[in-house]
Scaffold this motif. Structure first.
Motif, PDB file in Angstrom:
ATOM      1  N   LEU A 245      40.456 -30.617  -9.779  1.00 43.38           N
ATOM      2  CA  LEU A 245      39.296 -30.071  -9.619  1.00 43.38           C
ATOM      3  C   LEU A 245      38.545 -30.106  -8.156  1.00 43.38           C
ATOM      4  N   ASP A 246      38.293 -29.094  -7.542  1.00 44.54           N
ATOM      5  CA  ASP A 246      37.657 -29.028  -6.494  1.00 44.54           C
ATOM      6  C   ASP A 246      36.344 -29.920  -6.329  1.00 44.54           C
ATOM      7  N   VAL A 247      35.913 -30.090  -5.130  1.00 47.52           N
ATOM      8  CA  VAL A 247      34.725 -31.246  -5.040  1.00 47.52           C
ATOM      9  C   VAL A 247      33.625 -30.605  -5.839  1.00 47.52           C
ATOM     10  N   ALA A 248      33.380 -29.308  -5.544  1.00 37.92           N
ATOM     11  CA  ALA A 248      32.077 -28.516  -6.270  1.00 37.92           C
ATOM     12  C   ALA A 248      32.262 -28.419  -7.909  1.00 37.92           C
ATOM     13  N   THR A 249      33.525 -28.434  -8.234  1.00 36.58           N
ATOM     14  CA  THR A 249      33.509 -28.230  -9.896  1.00 36.58           C
ATOM     15  C   THR A 249      33.469 -29.462 -10.669  1.00 36.58           C
ATOM     16  N   GLU A 250      32.734 -29.236 -11.700  1.00 35.05           N
ATOM     17  CA  GLU A 250      32.474 -30.585 -12.618  1.00 35.05           C
ATOM     18  C   GLU A 250      33.447 -30.218 -14.187  1.00 35.05           C
ATOM     19  N   GLY A 251      33.470 -31.269 -14.570  1.00 39.31           N
ATOM     20  CA  GLY A 251      34.019 -31.231 -16.031  1.00 39.31           C
ATOM     21  C   GLY A 251      35.130 -32.324 -16.442  1.00 39.31           C
ATOM     22  N   LEU A 252      36.030 -31.506 -17.368  1.00 40.20           N
ATOM     23  CA  LEU A 252      36.880 -32.526 -17.824  1.00 40.20           C
ATOM     24  C   LEU A 252      38.268 -32.516 -16.898  1.00 40.20           C
TER      25      LEU A 252
ATOM     26  N   VAL B 269      48.514 -44.869 -21.679  1.00 38.01           N
ATOM     27  CA  VAL B 269      47.133 -44.633 -21.727  1.00 38.01           C
ATOM     28  C   VAL B 269      46.677 -43.158 -21.768  1.00 38.01           C
ATOM     29  N   TYR B 270      45.792 -42.903 -22.464  1.00 35.35           N
ATOM     30  CA  TYR B 270      45.351 -41.343 -22.344  1.00 35.35           C
ATOM     31  C   TYR B 270      43.683 -41.373 -22.393  1.00 35.35           C
ATOM     32  N   MET B 271      43.156 -40.745 -21.213  1.00 32.44           N
ATOM     33  CA  MET B 271      41.715 -40.963 -20.892  1.00 32.44           C
ATOM     34  C   MET B 271      41.243 -39.580 -20.461  1.00 32.44           C
ATOM     35  N   VAL B 272      39.828 -39.075 -20.892  1.00 32.00           N
ATOM     36  CA  VAL B 272      39.164 -38.290 -20.445  1.00 32.00           C
ATOM     37  C   VAL B 272      38.024 -38.362 -19.482  1.00 32.00           C
ATOM     38  N   PHE B 273      37.919 -37.964 -18.193  1.00 33.74           N
ATOM     39  CA  PHE B 273      37.105 -38.044 -17.126  1.00 33.74           C
ATOM     40  C   PHE B 273      36.113 -36.817 -17.200  1.00 33.74           C
ATOM     41  N   ASN B 274      34.881 -37.046 -17.448  1.00 35.98           N
ATOM     42  CA  ASN B 274      33.717 -36.133 -16.918  1.00 35.98           C
ATOM     43  C   ASN B 274      33.149 -36.162 -15.683  1.00 35.98           C
ATOM     44  N   LYS B 275      33.991 -35.366 -14.821  1.00 34.46           N
ATOM     45  CA  LYS B 275      34.059 -35.606 -13.218  1.00 34.46           C
ATOM     46  C   LYS B 275      32.678 -34.945 -12.639  1.00 34.46           C
ATOM     47  N   PRO B 276      31.758 -35.446 -12.145  1.00 31.66           N
ATOM     48  CA  PRO B 276      30.609 -35.186 -11.489  1.00 31.66           C
ATOM     49  C   PRO B 276      30.868 -34.190 -10.051  1.00 31.66           C
ATOM     50  N   LYS B 277      29.874 -33.424 -10.108  1.00 31.53           N
ATOM     51  CA  LYS B 277      29.897 -32.608  -8.585  1.00 31.53           C
ATOM     52  C   LYS B 277      29.841 -33.697  -7.521  1.00 31.53           C
ATOM     53  N   GLY B 278      30.889 -33.270  -6.404  1.00 29.11           N
ATOM     54  CA  GLY B 278      30.883 -34.306  -5.211  1.00 29.11           C
ATOM     55  C   GLY B 278      31.870 -35.169  -5.334  1.00 29.11           C
ATOM     56  N   VAL B 279      32.686 -35.526  -6.340  1.00 27.13           N
ATOM     57  CA  VAL B 279      33.736 -36.466  -6.607  1.00 27.13           C
ATOM     58  C   VAL B 279      35.196 -35.691  -6.241  1.00 27.13           C
ATOM     59  N   VAL B 280      36.035 -36.235  -5.612  1.00 25.59           N
ATOM     60  CA  VAL B 280      37.170 -35.712  -5.314  1.00 25.59           C
ATOM     61  C   VAL B 280      38.386 -36.398  -6.274  1.00 25.59           C
ATOM     62  N   SER B 281      39.122 -35.313  -6.581  1.00 30.20           N
ATOM     63  CA  SER B 281      40.043 -35.483  -7.515  1.00 30.20           C
ATOM     64  C   SER B 281      41.156 -36.249  -7.201  1.00 30.20           C
TER      65      SER B 281
END
Length: 406
Positions: free
Chosen positions: A270-277, A229-241
């Motif tokens: 990605l740290d908690v405050a960083t967003e994106g791929l 399985v291969y996925m892309v998650f657009n992580k919002p700010k405040g979410v723990v990786s």
């Protein structure tokens, strides 16, 4: 009926006599039945029953000679800019062209067999001739860019070196993986665009084991394992990786639905405050290579800082800055946008150190206000909605595998 009766009949509305009917126009009339009637000069009004019809001069339609079909005058119903009928231009109909092509010797034989037609060199490729060209999902990433490495010339090998008598025909394996139709896959093999275990194969009778064979088409790796399985998650700010958080904070598993119990790895952090791929997969080999420093997978970030941003800082970041854990630099620096009080910058770097982008901008005196990762290797976010997860297309998976030499 007599001549006089015919002249006086109701059908003869003019009431003229035979000799007068043939008299020249404009000549003086006698005192007979036609006396007192208006003479009609040549080219003027003429009687039409109880009404009159005014003849209008014919207007010639202007036709631009540059737009008309070459070598022929346009028909009366042809308009500038429109296509003339095939029968008028002399072009053969589509059915006639197909029938003529079907009569050529070897037209009905499969590519690669004796007597078959050879593919035209330099002919434009259709969308179906590209690997996964008819795929509905994912992004089209164009030609594959493999990492530079020393490789010998691509030489054709005998069928016996890659042939597995108990395996499945190569074109069938490719078609089952969604590369293209079986007929197009046969053309790809005959054109020398397919590699099996690093060796070019051009014979159509080759059989391979789908569980062990490594197949590339135009350098694009075909993934034959359906369990990966291969996925892309657009992580919002405040979410723990992480997949789970003992403190109860929002984490990646809160956004995954219908994962059917498979264990997924997040590629990097990605740290908690960083967003994106953020890439998610259960392919351990791929995850290890994407995070290993030796493969130098580029990552693209959008950085927002307070402006104005003085000149020379970008060159300083590209030259490198000494941090507490060593020397670090960015691969590229580009100013994207500037508004009063804010500047948006795009940076690309391959370092995987913790909070590396924030520490670099802190070192030059411009703390990061907002940080978004928009691309990892060949995979980009595009217009994906924040907080959503999508599966990568097979073409995207092939490019991602090729970027780390798989």
């Amino acid at each position: 009926m007599t001549q006089a009766g015919r002249q006086g009949s109701p059908r003869n509305s003019s009431g003229r006599k035979g000799p007068e009917r043939n008299a020249p126009r404009g000549a003086a009339q006698g005192r007979g039945a036609g006396a007192g009637k208006r003479d009609f000069p040549k080219g003027g009004d003429r009687p039409f029953g109880d009404r009159t019809y005014k003849a209008k001069p014919r207007e010639e339609r202007f036709v631009d000679p540059d737009e008309a079909p070459a070598g022929r005058r346009p028909a009366g119903d042809w308009k500038p800019g429109s296509k003339a009928p095939a029968s008028r231009t002399g072009a053969p109909k589509a059915g006639a062209r197909k029938a003529a092509a079907a009569r050529k010797p070897g037209a009905n034989k499969a590519p690669g067999t004796p007597g078959a037609l050879k593919p035209k060199s330099g002919a434009p490729k259709t969308a179906g001739s590209r690997a996964f060209g008819s795929e509905r999902f994912g992004q089209s990433l164009g030609p594959v860019r493999r990492p530079s490495r020393t490789r010998g010339p691509r030489a054709e090998v005998p069928q016996s070196e890659v042939h597995d008598a108990d395996g499945v025909r190569l074109q069938k394996v490719m078609a089952s993986a969604g590369v293209a139709s079986r007929r197009v896959c046969e053309e790809m093999i005959a054109e020398g665009r397919v590699e099996v275990d690093g060796k070019v194969v051009t014979e159509l009778g080759v059989r391979v084991d789908p569980k062990t064979a490594v197949i590339h088409v135009d350098g694009l790796r075909i993934q034959l394992d359906d369990t990966l399985v291969y996925m892309v998650f657009n992580k919002p700010k405040g979410v723990v990786s992480t997949m789970e958080d003992p403190e109860g904070r929002p984490c990646i598993s809160d956004y995954i639905r219908n994962n059917q119990g498979e264990r997924l790895f997040h590629v990097g952090r990605l740290d908690v405050a960083t967003e994106g791929l953020l890439l998610l997969t259960n392919d351990g080999e791929l995850a290890n290579r994407l995070t290993h420093p030796s493969y130098e997978v580029p990552k693209t970030y959008l950085v927002q800082v307070r402006g104005p941003f003085p000149q020379g800082i970008g060159a300083q970041l590209k030259d490198g800055i000494e941090l507490e854990d060593g020397f670090a630099s960015v691969d590229s620096f580009r100013l994207v946008d500037s508004t009063p009080g804010h500047v948006l910058i795009e940076v690309v770097l391959h370092s995987g150190k913790n909070r590396i982008v924030r520490r670099l901008f802190d070192a030059v005196g411009f703390p990061v206000l907002r940080l978004v990762r928009v691309k990892v290797g060949p995979i980009g976010l595009g217009d994906q909605r924040q907080g959503s997860i999508r599966n990568l297309g097979k073409q995207e998976v092939g490019h991602l595998l090729a970027s780390v030499g798989l």
